[in-house]
Design a protein around this motif. Sequence first.
Motif, PDB file in Angstrom:
ATOM      1  N   ILE A  90     -11.571  15.058   6.927  1.00 22.14           N
ATOM      2  CA  ILE A  90     -11.313  15.550   5.728  1.00 22.14           C
ATOM      3  C   ILE A  90     -12.155  16.274   5.092  1.00 22.14           C
ATOM      4  O   ILE A  90     -13.412  15.850   4.932  1.00 22.14           O
ATOM      5  CB  ILE A  90     -10.867  14.559   4.741  1.00 22.14           C
ATOM      6  N   HIS A  91     -12.031  17.663   4.864  1.00 20.86           N
ATOM      7  CA  HIS A  91     -13.128  18.616   4.162  1.00 20.86           C
ATOM      8  C   HIS A  91     -12.752  18.453   2.752  1.00 20.86           C
ATOM      9  O   HIS A  91     -11.825  18.710   2.115  1.00 20.86           O
ATOM     10  CB  HIS A  91     -12.873  20.129   4.812  1.00 20.86           C
ATOM     11  N   LEU A 117      -7.137   9.096  -2.503  1.00 18.97           N
ATOM     12  CA  LEU A 117      -8.123   9.946  -2.963  1.00 18.97           C
ATOM     13  C   LEU A 117      -8.584  10.788  -1.798  1.00 18.97           C
ATOM     14  O   LEU A 117      -8.742  12.018  -2.256  1.00 18.97           O
ATOM     15  CB  LEU A 117      -9.239   9.093  -3.219  1.00 18.97           C
ATOM     16  N   LEU A 118      -8.565  10.587  -0.717  1.00 22.85           N
ATOM     17  CA  LEU A 118      -8.658  11.499   0.331  1.00 22.85           C
ATOM     18  C   LEU A 118      -7.862  12.649   0.263  1.00 22.85           C
ATOM     19  O   LEU A 118      -8.225  13.716   0.500  1.00 22.85           O
ATOM     20  CB  LEU A 118      -8.774  10.637   1.920  1.00 22.85           C
ATOM     21  N   TYR A 119      -6.514  12.161   0.205  1.00 17.50           N
ATOM     22  CA  TYR A 119      -5.442  13.243   0.417  1.00 17.50           C
ATOM     23  C   TYR A 119      -5.763  14.240  -0.943  1.00 17.50           C
ATOM     24  O   TYR A 119      -5.500  15.343  -0.914  1.00 17.50           O
ATOM     25  CB  TYR A 119      -3.993  12.704  -0.092  1.00 17.50           C
ATOM     26  N   LEU A 120      -6.099  13.902  -2.174  1.00 19.68           N
ATOM     27  CA  LEU A 120      -6.341  14.376  -3.266  1.00 19.68           C
ATOM     28  C   LEU A 120      -7.622  15.435  -3.143  1.00 19.68           C
ATOM     29  O   LEU A 120      -7.598  16.463  -3.650  1.00 19.68           O
ATOM     30  CB  LEU A 120      -6.436  13.577  -4.556  1.00 19.68           C
ATOM     31  N   LEU A 121      -8.454  15.190  -2.639  1.00 19.64           N
ATOM     32  CA  LEU A 121      -9.915  15.673  -2.333  1.00 19.64           C
ATOM     33  C   LEU A 121      -9.849  16.599  -1.458  1.00 19.64           C
ATOM     34  O   LEU A 121     -10.632  17.314  -0.846  1.00 19.64           O
ATOM     35  CB  LEU A 121     -10.874  14.655  -2.081  1.00 19.64           C
ATOM     36  N   SER A 122      -8.617  16.785  -0.374  1.00 21.08           N
ATOM     37  CA  SER A 122      -8.759  17.632   0.850  1.00 21.08           C
ATOM     38  C   SER A 122      -8.659  19.050   0.316  1.00 21.08           C
ATOM     39  O   SER A 122      -7.913  19.362  -0.416  1.00 21.08           O
ATOM     40  CB  SER A 122      -7.357  17.203   1.682  1.00 21.08           C
ATOM     41  N   ASP A 123      -9.542  19.917   1.061  1.00 17.03           N
ATOM     42  CA  ASP A 123      -9.513  21.261   0.742  1.00 17.03           C
ATOM     43  C   ASP A 123      -8.314  21.900   1.311  1.00 17.03           C
ATOM     44  O   ASP A 123      -8.037  23.057   0.976  1.00 17.03           O
ATOM     45  CB  ASP A 123     -10.617  21.861   1.500  1.00 17.03           C
ATOM     46  N   GLU A 124      -7.331  20.997   1.781  1.00 20.47           N
ATOM     47  CA  GLU A 124      -6.002  21.795   2.133  1.00 20.47           C
ATOM     48  C   GLU A 124      -5.103  21.772   1.077  1.00 20.47           C
ATOM     49  O   GLU A 124      -4.202  22.632   0.838  1.00 20.47           O
ATOM     50  CB  GLU A 124      -5.637  20.873   3.300  1.00 20.47           C
ATOM     51  N   ARG A 125      -5.587  21.008  -0.158  1.00 19.63           N
ATOM     52  CA  ARG A 125      -4.486  20.981  -1.196  1.00 19.63           C
ATOM     53  C   ARG A 125      -4.893  22.515  -1.824  1.00 19.63           C
ATOM     54  O   ARG A 125      -6.037  22.811  -2.014  1.00 19.63           O
ATOM     55  CB  ARG A 125      -4.964  20.066  -2.300  1.00 19.63           C
ATOM     56  N   MET A 178       0.803  -1.173   0.095  1.00 15.56           N
ATOM     57  CA  MET A 178       0.011  -0.005  -0.013  1.00 15.56           C
ATOM     58  C   MET A 178       0.809   1.535  -0.086  1.00 15.56           C
ATOM     59  O   MET A 178       0.263   2.373  -0.135  1.00 15.56           O
ATOM     60  CB  MET A 178      -0.844   0.084   1.153  1.00 15.56           C
ATOM     61  N   GLY A 179       2.093   1.164   0.255  1.00 21.17           N
ATOM     62  CA  GLY A 179       2.867   2.450   0.231  1.00 21.17           C
ATOM     63  C   GLY A 179       2.621   3.220   1.575  1.00 21.17           C
ATOM     64  O   GLY A 179       2.242   2.679   2.464  1.00 21.17           O
ATOM     65  N   ASP A 180       3.125   4.562   1.505  1.00 21.67           N
ATOM     66  CA  ASP A 180       2.927   5.147   2.585  1.00 21.67           C
ATOM     67  C   ASP A 180       1.858   6.057   2.848  1.00 21.67           C
ATOM     68  O   ASP A 180       1.131   6.669   1.809  1.00 21.67           O
ATOM     69  CB  ASP A 180       4.208   6.278   2.752  1.00 21.67           C
ATOM     70  N   PHE A 181       0.938   5.850   3.744  1.00 19.43           N
ATOM     71  CA  PHE A 181      -0.214   6.574   3.888  1.00 19.43           C
ATOM     72  C   PHE A 181       0.003   7.928   4.284  1.00 19.43           C
ATOM     73  O   PHE A 181       0.758   8.538   5.047  1.00 19.43           O
ATOM     74  CB  PHE A 181      -1.095   5.910   5.090  1.00 19.43           C
ATOM     75  N   LEU A 182      -1.030   8.768   3.711  1.00 19.67           N
ATOM     76  CA  LEU A 182      -0.968  10.171   3.756  1.00 19.67           C
ATOM     77  C   LEU A 182      -1.764  10.918   4.540  1.00 19.67           C
ATOM     78  O   LEU A 182      -1.478  12.053   5.101  1.00 19.67           O
ATOM     79  CB  LEU A 182      -1.337  10.769   2.134  1.00 19.67           C
ATOM     80  N   THR A 183      -3.008  10.405   4.969  1.00 23.79           N
ATOM     81  CA  THR A 183      -3.977  11.005   5.996  1.00 23.79           C
ATOM     82  C   THR A 183      -4.339  10.142   6.860  1.00 23.79           C
ATOM     83  O   THR A 183      -4.738  10.348   8.042  1.00 23.79           O
ATOM     84  CB  THR A 183      -5.089  11.506   5.262  1.00 23.79           C
ATOM     85  N   VAL A 184      -4.272   8.575   6.728  1.00 26.00           N
ATOM     86  CA  VAL A 184      -5.037   7.643   7.571  1.00 26.00           C
ATOM     87  C   VAL A 184      -3.797   7.039   8.290  1.00 26.00           C
ATOM     88  O   VAL A 184      -2.875   6.779   7.893  1.00 26.00           O
ATOM     89  CB  VAL A 184      -5.745   6.765   6.794  1.00 26.00           C
ATOM     90  N   GLU A 185      -3.971   6.589   9.526  1.00 24.11           N
ATOM     91  CA  GLU A 185      -3.161   5.926  10.485  1.00 24.11           C
ATOM     92  C   GLU A 185      -3.663   4.711  10.984  1.00 24.11           C
ATOM     93  O   GLU A 185      -5.004   4.485  11.289  1.00 24.11           O
ATOM     94  CB  GLU A 185      -2.874   6.717  11.655  1.00 24.11           C
ATOM     95  N   ILE A 216      -6.949  13.462  -9.825  1.00 22.75           N
ATOM     96  CA  ILE A 216      -8.243  12.838  -9.139  1.00 22.75           C
ATOM     97  C   ILE A 216      -8.955  11.911 -10.096  1.00 22.75           C
ATOM     98  O   ILE A 216      -9.482  10.916  -9.601  1.00 22.75           O
ATOM     99  CB  ILE A 216      -8.928  14.002  -8.572  1.00 22.75           C
ATOM    100  N   LEU A 217      -9.237  12.076 -11.198  1.00 20.66           N
ATOM    101  CA  LEU A 217     -10.087  11.262 -12.030  1.00 20.66           C
ATOM    102  C   LEU A 217      -9.196  10.208 -12.411  1.00 20.66           C
ATOM    103  O   LEU A 217      -9.842   8.934 -12.394  1.00 20.66           O
ATOM    104  CB  LEU A 217     -10.593  12.236 -13.496  1.00 20.66           C
ATOM    105  N   SER A 218      -8.081   9.962 -12.514  1.00 20.18           N
ATOM    106  CA  SER A 218      -7.081   8.859 -12.706  1.00 20.18           C
ATOM    107  C   SER A 218      -7.144   8.190 -11.550  1.00 20.18           C
ATOM    108  O   SER A 218      -7.305   6.844 -11.672  1.00 20.18           O
ATOM    109  CB  SER A 218      -5.693   9.331 -13.357  1.00 20.18           C
ATOM    110  N   ASN A 219      -7.279   8.629 -10.280  1.00 22.80           N
ATOM    111  CA  ASN A 219      -7.182   8.010  -9.064  1.00 22.80           C
ATOM    112  C   ASN A 219      -8.470   7.061  -9.163  1.00 22.80           C
ATOM    113  O   ASN A 219      -8.628   5.875  -8.593  1.00 22.80           O
ATOM    114  CB  ASN A 219      -6.920   8.671  -7.942  1.00 22.80           C
ATOM    115  N   CYS A 220      -9.497   7.590  -9.537  1.00 22.12           N
ATOM    116  CA  CYS A 220     -10.855   7.253  -9.492  1.00 22.12           C
ATOM    117  C   CYS A 220     -11.078   5.994 -10.506  1.00 22.12           C
ATOM    118  O   CYS A 220     -11.686   4.984  -9.978  1.00 22.12           O
ATOM    119  CB  CYS A 220     -12.033   8.276  -9.902  1.00 22.12           C
TER     120      CYS A 220
END
Length: 364
Positions: free
Chosen positions: A138-139, A353-361, A90-97, A255-259
């Motif tokens: 995540i917003h 996907l959560l990381y890409l959709l976060s309003d913090e981006r 799964m690689g390194d998680f960006l938002t979830v622990e 985002i779309l590629s991820n989906c």
Amino acid sequence: MFKGYESDFHSQIRGVSPTQSTESSTLLLALPTIDGSVPASYVQSAHPSIALLARYLGRLGLVRDDDITPMQSIDGLISKVFSRELSAAMGDFLTVEFEICVADGAVEEYAAVCDEHRGPSELTRFKFGIESGGVPTIHVGKVLERLEAIAEGLGETVYAVLVNAGWGSMNLFTFDHVFTQLEWLYRFDERRMEKEDNPDDVPGSDGDEYEGLPTEEELLEGVPKWAVNSQLRYTPEQLQSIIDEPSTPDWAKGILSNCIGIASDFKAGKYALGKMEYGDEHPVYTMAYVRFHENDRLQQAMDDYIEMANNCSDNYTTMSHLEIVQLTSESDFRGWWDKMLAGFKLAGAIDSLLYLLSDERDYA
């Protein structure tokens, strides 16, 4: 909260820290021995099911030569293998622990009556669990609005992909989750039936047994109409055509590629980590809380749910996933192992996907 097991060890996916037994992993095919320099009163031997798990990992070729050192414990060996294989999947998680928990095959007496706990001896099974750590909020509202501006229904489609992927994994706390899986929290079903029987009844009137509970309309104030029951408005081929459009910004293409890519991960890992198989326990935490903005009323639902769970602590656990895995067949264990890795790969795709959709981006 009660986790449903004892004598476990915990290992972080990045950086393991298991409790140490004094058993040597060099004797995987023999009975473990105990370091004679440690007083017997201070030694807790690894459960036979844990030693058997190490043997199965060895038989599947998952144990490397450099994993075994003169004083390497069996617990430590298992942690090494799990951590390495999960990180590769799964690689390194960006938002979830996550925290991985492996425990022996003993079960609590009250749970022994459950069908899934009958059968093979506790010596030939182990418990595998996942605990969510620091569940993030995540917003996603701003990014979804920008996707809707590119094409009507695009934001809804991306949100639907996220919700459905979460449903097939360890779940996400969303408005969909509240209305479809926690409808009893605000007694929505009862209220709908009563409204059908008494269409002239006015909510909030004298003697209203639902007084103080938010209505469906109130709970959904300020969020898109598709916040519940979102639909896939675009096919993968249509998403690819949007990606190929020169006018589509790079952030949206990502985002779309991820989906599109998440579909194969969902097919391979669906439900591998999305269930609890231990007595009457239910998970109180999910992978993440997905909100549209800081003023939506999902925060209220989250707080109400946690309060309810705290008042029913015998039925709720901090584990996001817990199951009993049998060690009676090498082929069956290989099947479980491969499916489990696929489940973590799906969890990693959801995290991305959560990381890409976060309003913090900061998408320019």
